[in-house]
Design an enzyme around this catalytic site. Structure first.
Site, PDB file in Angstrom:
ATOM      1  N   HIS A  60      61.153  31.938  55.233  1.00 59.50           N
ATOM      2  CA  HIS A  60      59.929  32.660  54.881  1.00 59.50           C
ATOM      3  C   HIS A  60      59.088  32.798  56.145  1.00 59.50           C
ATOM      4  O   HIS A  60      58.516  31.825  56.632  1.00 59.50           O
ATOM      5  CB  HIS A  60      59.158  31.910  53.797  1.00 59.50           C
ATOM      6  CG  HIS A  60      59.839  31.916  52.464  1.00 59.50           C
ATOM      7  ND1 HIS A  60      59.445  32.732  51.429  1.00 59.50           N
ATOM      8  CD2 HIS A  60      60.907  31.209  52.007  1.00 59.50           C
ATOM      9  CE1 HIS A  60      60.224  32.530  50.384  1.00 59.50           C
ATOM     10  NE2 HIS A  60      61.114  31.606  50.710  1.00 59.50           N
ATOM     11  N   HIS A  82      55.011  28.418  47.708  1.00 62.67           N
ATOM     12  CA  HIS A  82      55.547  28.025  46.411  1.00 62.67           C
ATOM     13  C   HIS A  82      54.651  26.995  45.737  1.00 62.67           C
ATOM     14  O   HIS A  82      53.950  26.227  46.405  1.00 62.67           O
ATOM     15  CB  HIS A  82      56.956  27.425  46.568  1.00 62.67           C
ATOM     16  CG  HIS A  82      57.963  28.388  47.120  1.00 62.67           C
ATOM     17  ND1 HIS A  82      58.018  28.711  48.464  1.00 62.67           N
ATOM     18  CD2 HIS A  82      58.952  29.093  46.521  1.00 62.67           C
ATOM     19  CE1 HIS A  82      59.006  29.581  48.656  1.00 62.67           C
ATOM     20  NE2 HIS A  82      59.581  29.825  47.499  1.00 62.67           N
TER      21      HIS A  82
END
Length: 272
Positions: A60, A82
């Site tokens: 990411h 997350h």
């Protein structure tokens, strides 16, 4: 507005010199290379935008790219935070900022484990509905009426017309596209075999650790949502294969090539 989303949106539009996207795209684990297809992008680090998280997971990048893809002006979110990193509402500012800069819809992507043996690693699954098994909701707490209603409905959370457009694109480019219910698991542990059996029993077809918070946030502020999961493995206990993050990234990178083709076709037809 109580969060930083309007401030972030103002900064994005200033840095993009008035460029206004129509569709936002969130790229999940191992799916970042799609960003390389964005034409003449304006690249903004999440660190330069108030309220944007710094993703803490390999795969990411933590960048926003603004440019054209498939003939559509897009805002490409290369990476997400997350819920297991500490906050289930970690993507609240980025999602809302996409609305405030002019996006009509958001295309969510993720890596997921399949709970259907016939939909194996390397497959794509468009999400038709979800189960929130994260133990929380990103809208919990005081509601901002400027953003959306206190009790937003979630029927057809994944827009039926956009799902149909995905199916048409998959048929046109010769990519197999399953469809199913996605269960959001908090993580960061992978599921146990018993938990996989439980999730199957609840009616899910795939399980992952993202996407649902963004969908809820997007629907709350009026963005249309569509989502596709790259299937990286069968759920724990459904095969002899070891499930780990490295394997997830490898499988996502390979199947992500089909997802790239699907998204480009989707955008081309969305613009038509």
């Amino acid at each position: 507005m109580s969060d930083h989303s309007a401030e972030a949106a103002t900064r994005i539009l200033k840095m993009a010199e008035g460029f206004q996207p129509k569709v936002a795209i969130v790229l999940g684990s191992g799916l970042g290379p799609l960003a390389d297809l964005v034409e003449d992008p304006v690249v903004i680090s999440y660190g330069d935008l108030p309220g944007f998280p710094e993703p803490g997971v390999h795969g990411h990048a933590g960048r926003l790219l603004l440019g054209n893809l498939g003939g559509v002006p897009v805002a490409c979110l290369q990476g997400r935070a997350h819920a297991y990193e500490g906050r289930i509402d970690a993507m609240k500012v980025p999602v809302r900022a996409m609305k405030w800069i002019g996006c009509e819809a958001i295309y969510l992507t993720c890596a997921a484990g399949s709970l259907r043996p016939e939909v194996g690693a390397g497959s794509l699954m468009t999400i038709s509905d979800h189960l929130n098994l994260m133990g929380g909701n990103p809208l919990a707490g005081p509601n901002d009426e400027e953003v959306g209603p206190r009790f937003p409905p979630m029927a057809d959370a994944y827009d039926p017309a956009l799902r149909a457009l995905q199916r048409d694109c998959a048929a046109a480019i010769g990519v197999d596209l399953a469809e199913g219910v996605y269960a959001a698991w908090l993580g960061p542990t992978f599921e146990t075999p018993a938990e996989v059996r439980m999730i199957q029993g609840l009616g899910a077809d795939a399980v992952g650790m993202s996407t649902v918070p963004e969908c809820i946030l997007a629907r709350h502020c009026g963005l249309k949502v569509t989502a596709t999961a790259v299937i990286t493995n069968l759920g724990v206990g459904l095969s002899d294969e070891t499930v780990d993050h490295a394997q997830t990234l490898r499988a996502a990178a390979e199947a992500g090539k089909d997802l790239q083709r699907l998204i480009v076709c989707f955008l081309e037809r969305y613009a038509a």
